[in-house]
Structures are given as structure tokens and as C-alpha cells.
Design a protein around this motif. Structure first.
Motif, mmCIF file in Angstrom:
data_model
loop_
_atom_site.group_PDB
_atom_site.id
_atom_site.type_symbol
_atom_site.label_atom_id
_atom_site.label_comp_id
_atom_site.label_asym_id
_atom_site.label_seq_id
_atom_site.Cartn_x
_atom_site.Cartn_y
_atom_site.Cartn_z
ATOM 1 N N ILE A 140 0.846 -1.198 0.000
ATOM 2 C CA ILE A 140 0.000 0.000 0.000
ATOM 3 C C ILE A 140 0.881 1.247 0.000
ATOM 4 O O ILE A 140 1.782 1.385 0.819
ATOM 5 N N ASN A 141 0.597 2.171 -0.914
ATOM 6 C CA ASN A 141 1.320 3.436 -0.956
ATOM 7 C C ASN A 141 0.642 4.479 -0.083
ATOM 8 O O ASN A 141 1.292 5.305 0.537
ATOM 9 N N TYR A 142 -0.673 4.459 -0.059
ATOM 10 C CA TYR A 142 -1.449 5.415 0.725
ATOM 11 C C TYR A 142 -2.273 4.633 1.734
ATOM 12 O O TYR A 142 -2.892 3.637 1.388
ATOM 13 N N PRO A 143 -2.321 5.063 2.990
ATOM 14 C CA PRO A 143 -2.910 4.246 4.055
ATOM 15 C C PRO A 143 -4.404 3.953 3.928
ATOM 16 O O PRO A 143 -4.874 2.985 4.476
ATOM 17 N N HIS A 144 -5.169 4.766 3.192
ATOM 18 C CA HIS A 144 -6.618 4.578 3.188
ATOM 19 C C HIS A 144 -7.165 4.038 1.875
ATOM 20 O O HIS A 144 -8.365 4.077 1.644
ATOM 21 N N THR A 145 -6.308 3.528 0.997
ATOM 22 C CA THR A 145 -6.771 3.101 -0.321
ATOM 23 C C THR A 145 -6.546 1.614 -0.551
ATOM 24 O O THR A 145 -5.664 1.012 0.045
ATOM 25 N N LYS A 146 -7.363 1.063 -1.422
ATOM 26 C CA LYS A 146 -7.189 -0.327 -1.830
ATOM 27 C C LYS A 146 -6.132 -0.403 -2.916
ATOM 28 O O LYS A 146 -5.875 0.565 -3.615
ATOM 29 N N ARG A 174 -8.031 -1.235 7.557
ATOM 30 C CA ARG A 174 -8.315 -0.650 8.871
ATOM 31 C C ARG A 174 -7.122 -0.767 9.802
ATOM 32 O O ARG A 174 -6.765 0.185 10.494
ATOM 33 N N LYS A 175 -6.492 -1.944 9.821
ATOM 34 C CA LYS A 175 -5.325 -2.139 10.688
ATOM 35 C C LYS A 175 -4.186 -1.212 10.290
ATOM 36 O O LYS A 175 -3.524 -0.631 11.141
ATOM 37 N N ASN A 176 -3.952 -1.077 8.995
ATOM 38 C CA ASN A 176 -2.888 -0.207 8.517
ATOM 39 C C ASN A 176 -3.196 1.247 8.883
ATOM 40 O O ASN A 176 -2.314 1.984 9.327
ATOM 41 N N LYS A 177 -4.437 1.652 8.713
ATOM 42 C CA LYS A 177 -4.851 3.011 9.047
ATOM 43 C C LYS A 177 -4.646 3.277 10.542
ATOM 44 O O LYS A 177 -4.133 4.322 10.931
ATOM 45 N N LYS A 178 -5.005 2.310 11.358
ATOM 46 C CA LYS A 178 -4.856 2.445 12.808
ATOM 47 C C LYS A 178 -3.375 2.529 13.190
ATOM 48 O O LYS A 178 -2.984 3.344 14.023
ATOM 49 N N MET A 179 -2.534 1.698 12.567
ATOM 50 C CA MET A 179 -1.099 1.739 12.843
ATOM 51 C C MET A 179 -0.517 3.089 12.441
ATOM 52 O O MET A 179 0.302 3.650 13.173
ATOM 53 N N MET A 180 -0.934 3.616 11.304
ATOM 54 C CA MET A 180 -0.433 4.908 10.839
ATOM 55 C C MET A 180 -0.836 6.025 11.803
ATOM 56 O O MET A 180 -0.039 6.915 12.095
ATOM 57 N N GLN A 181 -2.059 5.975 12.315
ATOM 58 C CA GLN A 181 -2.516 6.992 13.259
ATOM 59 C C GLN A 181 -1.728 6.920 14.562
ATOM 60 O O GLN A 181 -1.384 7.943 15.140
ATOM 61 N N GLU A 182 -1.459 5.698 15.037
ATOM 62 C CA GLU A 182 -0.684 5.540 16.266
ATOM 63 C C GLU A 182 0.741 6.047 16.085
ATOM 64 O O GLU A 182 1.299 6.660 16.983
ATOM 65 N N GLU A 183 1.326 5.790 14.908
ATOM 66 C CA GLU A 183 2.681 6.265 14.643
ATOM 67 C C GLU A 183 2.732 7.786 14.616
ATOM 68 O O GLU A 183 3.605 8.395 15.218
ATOM 69 N N THR A 184 1.769 8.404 13.940
ATOM 70 C CA THR A 184 1.761 9.865 13.888
ATOM 71 C C THR A 184 1.444 10.459 15.253
ATOM 72 O O THR A 184 1.979 11.493 15.614
#
Length: 114
Positions: free
Chosen positions: A41-47, A89-99
């Protein structure tokens, strides 16, 4: 015996379901699919693009065959497509926690300087 075939000297069930696998096998397959999908995935919220998505599925199915786990390709494909929203969803959540962690580190550095 209508749902069984001899292949390489082994009797194989042709209508085997993903749920019939052992828990360890199911977890391994799901983890492989998740890791490869998230890393692509290049962008966290896309398929992913369908070609890239199918490429990941083919790679993981080859690994499954190497481990000599017999499951029909269609079953793995169905499981994979059902899990894609969960991977996102998991990737999005991980990205939010990192930021969030990075922003907390920055605010701690600023408060130490004062």
C-alpha cells in the motif's frame, strides 16, 4: 469419493473449505496476506490496484503449495478478499498511532526546552 482426487500419490479433497484448515495454518496464511498487502500500500486509506492485489494472492498461494498445505485457490481468494477491509483498517490504525507517537515526542521535546 466424488469430491476426492489422487494427486502425486495423495488423496486430496477437492471441495475443502478454508475453515477446515488447522488454526496455525489459517493464521499463517492470513499473516502472509496481511504483511504483503500492507507493504504494497502506498497510501494508508486506499485499496490496491487489482493486478497488484492478484499478484500478492498468487505469491502467497505459491508459498502455501510449497508448505504442502492443500486448499483450493478459490477458497484462499475468497478469504483474502474478505480480509482486505480489515487489512486497510489495521494499517490506518497503525499509521494513526505512529503519527500520534511522533507528535507526542515533539511536544515532549518542546516542553523540555522551556
Amino acid at each position: 469419493m466424488k469430491n476426492h482426487v489422487y494427486q502425486n500419490g495423495r488423496l486430496i479433497q477437492t471441495n475443502k473449505k478454508f475453515s477446515a484448515l488447522k488454526q496455525k495454518q489459517k493464521e499463517w496464511i492470513t499473516n502472509e496476506l496481511r504483511q504483503r498487502y500492507i507493504s504494497a500500500i502506498n497510501y494508508p486509506h486506499t485499496k490496491l490496484h487489482p493486478r497488484k492485489r492478484d499478484q500478492i494472492l498468487d505469491e502467497v498461494y505459491d508459498l502455501i503449495e510449497e508448505k504442502e498445505i492443500w486448499i483450493p485457490y478459490g477458497e484462499v481468494k475468497r478469504h483474502y478478499f474478505s480480509k482486505i477491509p480489515s487489512f486497510i483498517r489495521k494499517n490506518k490504525k497503525m499509521m494513526q498511532e505512529e503519527t500520534k507517537g511522533v507528535s507526542e515526542d515533539v511536544s515532549e521535546d518542546v516542553s523540555e526546552d522551556v
